[in-house]
Scaffold this active site. Structure first.
Site, PDB file in Angstrom:
ATOM      1  N   ASP A 341       0.796  -1.144  -0.012  1.00  0.00           N
ATOM      2  CA  ASP A 341       0.187  -0.230  -0.009  1.00  0.00           C
ATOM      3  C   ASP A 341       0.814   1.252   0.072  1.00  0.00           C
ATOM      4  OD1 ASP A 341      -2.315   1.445   0.376  1.00  0.00           O
ATOM      5  OD2 ASP A 341      -1.933   1.829   2.429  1.00  0.00           O
ATOM      6  N   ASP A 570      -1.435  -1.077   6.154  1.00  0.00           N
ATOM      7  CA  ASP A 570      -1.630  -0.771   7.548  1.00  0.00           C
ATOM      8  C   ASP A 570      -3.172  -0.323   7.826  1.00  0.00           C
ATOM      9  OD1 ASP A 570      -1.636   1.808   5.826  1.00  0.00           O
ATOM     10  OD2 ASP A 570      -1.229   2.970   7.383  1.00  0.00           O
ATOM     11  N   ASP A 574      -7.095  -2.484   4.146  1.00  0.00           N
ATOM     12  CA  ASP A 574      -5.984  -3.428   3.647  1.00  0.00           C
ATOM     13  C   ASP A 574      -6.367  -4.845   4.253  1.00  0.00           C
ATOM     14  OD1 ASP A 574      -4.529  -1.610   1.947  1.00  0.00           O
ATOM     15  OD2 ASP A 574      -3.540  -0.750   4.015  1.00  0.00           O
TER      16      ASP A 574
END
Length: 678
Positions: A341, A570, A574
């Protein structure tokens, strides 16, 4: 060394001394009243035998009673009793003594390898001081702390629950949680996590979570679960020992009985001469069978391979990385693709307003205030950056009647949470979050939209074509009217570029970034970090689809794939991708509870440079485990063959068992060195 280990060591030391004295007496014959090879030595040798091996004999009979006889205790007991029956008293005692020496060494090694993990158990705070409204202070168990309680954390004490500092400044030691040895400064408005040690200053901390939901509790849960998830190598050893042990027991029984029976029958029918039978009596075959049993003990494999993985998990924990099971440590060693990410992972998630661009007829003040009203009370990094910019403008305008032009404010999520904005900004009456699109708020009866062009278009608001830049663009509209846009940028973490480079040095072939942010922003970050692929403007479901696509590109299927994929994230959004990846890696300090729960590996201090170190630890763990498997099996099978044909005595069998075990344990203990040297 624990008191129990010290007692075992002392008992074993006494056994060794008695055994050596008896061995010298027997071989030198210095006591004439004990003739050589006399049965008088048997009761004397039984003293060091039971002193060192009584627990093994008890374990053997307990296993038989519980119908689980096929283990190392049975092999050692049967082998030593057989040696006693063969008249080899010294060798019987030697087998038991050296076996227990190996067990003692194993216990010491396991204790040492677990030390770094056991240290995590010491992070649990023992008490909490709650300051009541009347000024009194109650000292309670951390379990009794409730969200919103004001806690006093004295110098030298551990923070009982996750919270936010409301008063006081201090340095806190987070080494046990994050692996970072340098203390971190905290001040009012800063978040602080449970388990870290307060330095010299008194802190007043408002509890944000209950103890069971705090960081320290989550860590302990992860540690407890880690031992339950075994790698393929460990599972192989468990299954191998379960099948292997009964096979060698029956093989030894056959070796003890069948040759003697065959030779005896051969003499009766004239195929074998009596002289040959006399040269190979039944006691000889019994001795060979006992030797076979000693060397066949799978201790080296059963002990050293799990110890290797346990040492690897311990080495990772010292680096501030929690691995939830040795199976994930094995997968980490085989990673070929790392997908990450962007926000909060590769970048700081520390958004700041860079530019305010109102539409025709709209002032910058109106644009910023409208966006801030919609985001009032938000915890999203973008919303916090807008609120922080508005707060800064208010402070400046109260001093010099400044406008919000060119406002650039470092985002501090805590600095505007005290409620000061609510004095000038009304709170939204209703808020709707559109995943991957933006926010719709109703403030004082007015409908405000803050987000991407997609959100405004869905609401029937036309968006003028404007040049896209390498920043996150928040479009703002009120009551169907487009007001302008606010450009927000996120800083790349200092460790990200170096981490990506080191990952490639560790054999990672592709580093990919998936983000819901705009493509120009994603590409700018990708160029700065030298990423292999970048995909922007993805919704959570599209991230999963993209990971599925990348997984399908890896050659092979299932366990036969040539490489594995890790995803680093995080946020709550996700969690689905973390679960789908072969290895999910979550950021523990900034990560959401959902992401940490879904992940297989947790980086406690959000430092991406921990990942290359973790990969190196995983590879070294696998190398050591495979070295131990190959070495132990090769030596054992060699000595097994030699003992079956009478070319290896019980001393060789002791080396094939205890010696190999000790060598494998020493090899596994190499993982306990400083991980940075790996």
């Amino acid at each position: 060394m624990s008191e129990k280990l010290i007692r075992e060591r002392n008992k074993l030391l006494l056994s060794v001394i008695l055994f050596l004295i008896l061995l010298i007496v027997e071989k030198t014959g210095i006591l004439p009243f004990l003739p050589e090879h006399s049965l008088w030595y048997l009761p004397l040798y039984l003293i060091p035998y039971f002193l060192s091996g009584l627990s093994v004999v008890k374990e053997c009979f307990l296993g038989i009673k519980n119908r689980r006889p096929f283990d190392e205790a049975l092999l050692m007991t049967v082998a030593t009793l057989g040696a006693f029956l063969s008249g080899e008293f010294a060798e019987a005692v030697a087998v038991m003594v050296f076996y227990q020496m190996g067990e003692l060494f194993q216990s010491y090694a396991v204790g040492k390898s677990r030390k770094s993990i056991k240290e995590l158990m010491d992070i649990v705070p023992e008490l909490a001081h709650i300051e009541r409204e009347d000024g009194t202070v109650d000292t309670v168990d951390p379990d009794e702390v409730e969200v919103g309680d004001m806690l006093l954390v004295k110098p030298g004490e551990r923070v009982p629950v996750d919270g936010i500092v409301r008063q006081g400044e201090s340095m806190v030691n987070t080494a046990a949680l994050t692996g970072e040895s340098v203390p971190r400064e905290v001040f009012p408005g800063e978040k602080i996590i449970s388990g870290c040690i307060n330095g010299e200053g008194m802190l007043r901390v408002e509890a944000l979570k209950a103890f069971e939901d705090s960081t320290v509790s989550k860590i302990l849960e992860l540690v407890e679960e880690a031992s339950e998830k075994k790698s393929k190598a460990e599972n192989f050893i468990t299954k191998f020992a379960r099948i292997y042990t009964p096979i060698v027991v029956y093989s030894a029984l056959a070796l003890a009985v069948l040759p003697s029976l065959g030779l005896f029958l051969g003499t009766k029918i004239g195929l074998v001469s009596p002289a040959f039978f006399a040269a190979h009596p039944p006691l000889t075959w019994l001795y060979r069978a006992c030797t076979f049993l000693v060397v066949s003990c799978p201790c080296a494999l059963v002990i050293s391979v799990p110890l290797s993985f346990f040492g690897g998990i311990g080495a990772a924990s010292r680096e501030g990385v929690l691995v939830k099971g040795s199976n994930y440590l094995e997968l980490v060693s085989k990673l070929k693709v790392v997908v990450s990410d962007k926000t909060g992972t590769l970048t700081k998630g520390n958004f700041a307003v860079q530019e305010i661009e109102p539409w025709e007829g709209i002032s910058k003040e109106e644009l910023l205030r409208t966006a801030a009203m919609a985001e009032n009370g938000s915890t999203h990094p973008i919303g916090l950056s807008i609120l922080s910019a508005y707060k800064k403008w208010m402070e400046d305008s109260s001093k010099a009647n400044a406008s919000p032009e060119d406002v650039v404010v470092e985002n501090d999520p805590m600095k505007h949470s005290s409620g000061k904005e609510s004095n000038t900004l009304p709170f939204p009456e209703n808020t709707e979050n559109r995943s991957g699109a933006g926010l719709i708020s109703i403030v004082e009866g007015r409908k405000i939209l803050v987000g991407k062009a997609k959100l405004l278009e869905e609401e029937g608001i036309s968006v003028p074509q404007q040049e896209k830049g390498a920043a996150t663009i928040c479009l703002v509209a009120k009551d169907g009217q487009y007001l302008g846009r606010i450009l927000i940028a996120d800083e790349v973490k200092e460790s990200s570029k170096e981490a990506v480079s080191k990952m490639k040095q560790q054999g990672i072939e592709n580093v990919v970034m998936l983000t819901g942010d705009s493509t120009p922003v994603a590409e700018a970050v990708g160029r700065e970090l030298c990423l292999d692929s970048v995909y922007g403007e993805l919704l959570p479901a599209q991230k999963v689809e993209k990971v599925e696509e990348i997984l399908s590109s890896l050659s092979g299927e299932g366990e036969k794939r040539s490489g594995y994929l890790a995803f680093i994230g995080d946020g709550i959004n996700d969690a689905p991708v973390l679960s789908r990846a072969d290895v999910g890696i979550a950021m523990g300090a900034m990560g959401s509870d959902a992401a940490i729960e879904a992940a297989d590996v947790v980086i406690m201090d959000d430092d991406l440079s921990r990942i290359p170190t973790l990969i190196a630890i995983g590879k070294k763990t696998m190398r050591i485990a495979m070295q131990n498997i190959v070495f132990a099996l090769a030596v054992k099978f060699l000595v097994l063959i030699l003992s079956a044909v009478g070319l290896a005595n019980m001393w060789a069998a002791v080396f094939g068992d205890v010696g190999v075990t000790v060598i494998c344990i020493i090899n596994a203990m190499r993982l306990m060195q400083n991980p940075k040297s790996i």
